[in-house]
Design an enzyme around this catalytic site. Structure first.
Site, short mmCIF file in Angstrom:
data_model
loop_
_atom_site.label_atom_id
_atom_site.label_comp_id
_atom_site.label_asym_id
_atom_site.label_seq_id
_atom_site.Cartn_x
_atom_site.Cartn_y
_atom_site.Cartn_z
N THR A 256 8.32 -39.95 -9.91
CA THR A 256 8.33 -39.30 -11.22
C THR A 256 8.14 -37.81 -11.02
O THR A 256 7.32 -37.38 -10.21
CB THR A 256 7.24 -39.87 -12.14
OG1 THR A 256 7.51 -41.27 -12.34
CG2 THR A 256 7.24 -39.20 -13.51
N PHE A 258 7.03 -34.36 -12.74
CA PHE A 258 6.22 -33.84 -13.85
C PHE A 258 6.46 -32.33 -13.94
O PHE A 258 6.77 -31.69 -12.93
CB PHE A 258 4.73 -34.07 -13.57
CG PHE A 258 4.34 -35.52 -13.57
CD1 PHE A 258 3.78 -36.10 -14.70
CD2 PHE A 258 4.52 -36.32 -12.45
CE1 PHE A 258 3.42 -37.45 -14.71
CE2 PHE A 258 4.17 -37.66 -12.45
CZ PHE A 258 3.61 -38.23 -13.58
#
Ligand code: ISJ
Length: 355
Positions: A256, A258
């Site tokens: 992921t 960010f």
């Protein structure tokens, strides 16, 4: 054996004394820099990125580059805290991957502020209740986090950095075993990242979306005999729930990305990226016209994402990441030409590239 051990430990003690002295010398200098900077911003992402790049470049081993990076992130975190303790808002509650992302970027000497939603992270930073925020923007398996993109479009905050976090999911439960599990709670993103595993190992279990993976754990514990949650090991440990299966994400490279958001324009580090959002006039060839200035000035695009514009049905805005800092001449020229071709362009920020 005994003598050899004693000798090596003696050497380590002497090195630790040196490290202790050097760390405090470094901290004292950081504090002096804090006084010189005065009221201006404490966190200098470009400087921190340059330090990390240099340490990795000069690393002779045996410590791997990743360990060197982690150690220096912590050293800078603690040095920075002597200037001021930063407050960083993130999508809570504690134990989420967002909290891990905060720690990976800022180290442990910051005050983490868990928020209930991505909207809340933006509001907390916009209203000055936190210095920075950390929000998920895309996942390598599930794609863009639409809410973050929509809020970036509206907010005056800038993107000040990015954090790449490998995400490994676990099935956690107090149930007797897999066969006892009738329902699985998790955040929709995490359920999406584990679809094949769930289809294979728990085909009959109901999948229920929760606000966060931590909330999913709490929900699963209400009916612990036949419920499970999908979450990271850190969350599992926080709530002391047994891990029934590890690394259940469909792609082992699952990552992921960010973004760090804040009220700050970051200076060039030498290895940067720029995020922007734009819309094309509604005519044929318009999107091509938008991308042509980038090609003309040899600016690489690393990401292109379209999102409904919400101003009219079937109208879109485009989120782009391009290589380079907006102050670099070729990027500045390409952006100038883009502004002439696009119906609307907003630069979201330039910030150091991370891996
Ligand atoms: C010391 C400074 O302040 C902060 C701390 C840094 C460090 O510990 O090296 C680097 C950059 C800043 O985020 C500085 O601006 O140089």
């Amino acid at each position: 054996m005994g003598e050899e051990l004693k000798e090596y430990r003696g050497q380590i003690d002497r090195i630790d004394d040196d490290l202790l002295r050097l760390l405090n010398q470094r901290a004292a200098l950081a504090r002096k820099i804090g006084h010189v900077k005065g009221e201006s911003t404490v966190l200098r992402p470009e400087r921190e990125a340059q330090i990390l790049q240099r340490m990795v470049r000069n690393n002779p081993g045996p410590l791997p580059d990743q360990s060197i990076t982690q150690l220096f992130v912590e050293i800078m975190s603690h040095c920075r805290a002597l200037e001021t303790q930063l407050c960083v808002a993130y999508l809570g509650p504690s134990g989420t991957f967002s909290q891990e992302a905060v720690e990976k970027r800022f180290g442990h000497a910051v005050l983490g502020k868990p928020c209930n939603s991505i909207d809340d992270v933006f509001h907390t930073v916009e209203s000055g209740k936190a210095n920075y925020g950390v929000v998920p923007v895309e996942n390598s398996t599930e794609g863009a986090i639409g809410r973050t993109l929509d809020l970036l479009l509206q907010s005056h905050l800038k993107v000040c950095g990015e954090v790449m976090l490998p995400v490994h999911q676990c099935l956690i439960s107090r149930a007797a075993g897999l066969s006892a599990i009738k329902r699985v709670f998790s955040h929709a993103q995490s359920l999406g990242q584990c679809q094949s595993w769930l289809n294979t190992h728990l085909p009959a279990a109901e999948r229920i979306a929760a606000g966060s993976n931590t909330q999913a754990i709490l929900l699963s514990l209400e009916k612990h005999a036949d419920s499970a949650a999908i979450a990271g090991v850190m969350a599992a440990a926080n709530y002391d729930v047994p891990v029934l299966a590890e690394n259940i994400e469909d792609d082992p490279r699952n990552t992921t990305r960010f973004l760090v958001i804040g009220d700050q324009e970051v200076a060039p580090s030498g290895k940067d990226k720029t995020s922007l959002v734009m819309s094309a006039p509604n005519r044929s060839g318009a999107v091509y016209d938008l991308l042509a200035p980038l090609a003309r000035h040899d600016v690489s695009m690393t990401r292109l994402e379209s999102r409904p514009a919400r101003s009219g049905i079937w109208e879109y805005v485009f989120f782009l990441d391009i290589e380079g800092h907006q102050l670099e001449p070729k990027v500045a020229l390409a952006l100038d030409e883009l502004r002439q071709a696009a119906a609307f362009v907003k630069t979201l920020g330039s910030y150091p590239v991370t891996t």
